[in-house]
Design a protein around this motif. Sequence first.
Motif, short mmCIF file in Angstrom:
data_model
loop_
_atom_site.label_atom_id
_atom_site.label_comp_id
_atom_site.label_asym_id
_atom_site.label_seq_id
_atom_site.Cartn_x
_atom_site.Cartn_y
_atom_site.Cartn_z
N MET A 220 -48.05 -68.60 62.40
CA MET A 220 -48.40 -68.28 63.78
C MET A 220 -47.23 -68.43 64.75
O MET A 220 -47.31 -67.94 65.88
CB MET A 220 -49.56 -69.14 64.24
CG MET A 220 -50.90 -68.78 63.63
SD MET A 220 -52.20 -69.98 64.04
CE MET A 220 -52.20 -69.87 65.83
N GLY B 58 -47.04 -65.77 67.57
CA GLY B 58 -47.27 -66.27 68.91
C GLY B 58 -46.08 -66.10 69.82
O GLY B 58 -46.22 -65.79 71.01
N PRO C 109 -56.27 -69.32 75.07
CA PRO C 109 -57.08 -69.37 73.83
C PRO C 109 -57.21 -68.02 73.14
O PRO C 109 -57.29 -67.95 71.91
CB PRO C 109 -58.44 -69.88 74.32
CG PRO C 109 -58.14 -70.65 75.56
CD PRO C 109 -56.99 -69.92 76.21
N VAL C 110 -57.23 -66.94 73.93
CA VAL C 110 -57.32 -65.61 73.32
C VAL C 110 -56.04 -65.31 72.54
O VAL C 110 -56.10 -64.78 71.41
CB VAL C 110 -57.57 -64.55 74.40
CG1 VAL C 110 -57.53 -63.15 73.80
CG2 VAL C 110 -58.92 -64.79 75.08
N ARG C 111 -54.90 -65.65 73.10
CA ARG C 111 -53.63 -65.40 72.40
C ARG C 111 -53.56 -66.22 71.12
O ARG C 111 -53.13 -65.72 70.07
CB ARG C 111 -52.45 -65.75 73.30
CG ARG C 111 -52.38 -64.96 74.59
CD ARG C 111 -51.12 -65.33 75.35
NE ARG C 111 -51.17 -64.90 76.74
CZ ARG C 111 -50.23 -65.16 77.63
NH1 ARG C 111 -49.16 -65.84 77.28
NH2 ARG C 111 -50.35 -64.75 78.87
N VAL C 112 -53.96 -67.49 71.20
CA VAL C 112 -53.91 -68.34 70.02
C VAL C 112 -54.87 -67.82 68.95
O VAL C 112 -54.52 -67.77 67.75
CB VAL C 112 -54.25 -69.79 70.40
CG1 VAL C 112 -54.32 -70.67 69.15
CG2 VAL C 112 -53.20 -70.34 71.37
N SER C 113 -56.06 -67.42 69.35
CA SER C 113 -57.03 -66.89 68.39
C SER C 113 -56.53 -65.61 67.75
O SER C 113 -56.67 -65.40 66.53
CB SER C 113 -58.37 -66.64 69.08
OG SER C 113 -58.88 -67.83 69.65
N LEU C 114 -55.92 -64.73 68.56
CA LEU C 114 -55.38 -63.49 68.02
C LEU C 114 -54.22 -63.76 67.07
O LEU C 114 -54.11 -63.12 66.00
CB LEU C 114 -54.93 -62.58 69.16
CG LEU C 114 -54.46 -61.18 68.79
CD1 LEU C 114 -55.56 -60.42 68.09
CD2 LEU C 114 -54.02 -60.41 70.04
N SER C 115 -53.36 -64.72 67.42
CA SER C 115 -52.25 -65.08 66.52
C SER C 115 -52.78 -65.64 65.21
O SER C 115 -52.26 -65.34 64.13
CB SER C 115 -51.34 -66.10 67.21
OG SER C 115 -50.80 -65.58 68.41
N GLY C 116 -53.85 -66.46 65.29
CA GLY C 116 -54.42 -67.00 64.07
C GLY C 116 -55.05 -65.93 63.20
O GLY C 116 -54.93 -65.96 61.97
N ALA C 117 -55.73 -64.96 63.83
CA ALA C 117 -56.35 -63.88 63.06
C ALA C 117 -55.30 -63.04 62.34
O ALA C 117 -55.44 -62.70 61.16
CB ALA C 117 -57.20 -63.01 63.97
#
Length: 256
Positions: A19, A23, A40-48
């Motif tokens: 990530m 990220g 949180p949206v950026r972190v979630s998208l990076s995790g996905a």
Amino acid sequence: MLGFGLAIEPQLWALIFVMVRIGAAFVVAPVFGAVSIPLPVRVSLSGAIGLLVLAAHPITPPAQIFAVTTFLAVAAEALVGLAMGFILQVAFSAPLIASELIGGSMGIGFASSIDPQNGRSSPALGQFMSIMLTLLFLSVDGHLVLVEMLVKSYDVMPPGTWLAVGRLRDIAFFGGYAFLAGLLLALPVGFLLLCLNLIVGMLSRAAPALNLFAIGLPASLAVGVVALAIAFPAMGDYMLVIIREGLAAVQSLVFG
């Protein structure tokens, strides 16, 4: 065991390590790096996307977290991601340069508003052109192309690989393209405004008593608005060229 008696699941540590590059790219890239997108949206998208990378590439993270080699590997991953996003951000600065040239000639350079992309004050005309460039970027699936190149970058640049000096030099040289693209983007309207300024200058020599401020400023504004309305289809076509050149520069950075 990852040092200092700490332990973490290997899969979670691999996901966090992957990530970093994704990220970092999303922090500076257009659209993804907008201040209107919550963290949180950026972190979630990076995790996905990181899960997709782990499914497609066998990535082995460093054995220990608190080690010099791990810090260097994380720095290398962040540098690769920042470089990929920064190239696109350079290409997206062309409309702002074009708006400065056009707005100064039209007399509306002082009109500014808050840009929702970066949260700072920018010329109103530049904000309008930036929004149009962003919409065109989304319409041609530029964001999906960026994600695809992020995933494929692990094939040619495995984790921990530093960017070569030549690629860093290419990034610096690509910065000149923003000024060239901004000049070409403003050329149709700027040329008409230049011709208008020449006419107003000849009028000032022919009739020195003429109030040029009462004639020149309204004429520049009217000609500028009409010229923008006429030339905007051609400017939209060149915005697509800017997007294509920016994505090509990212591809050249990744694949050489």
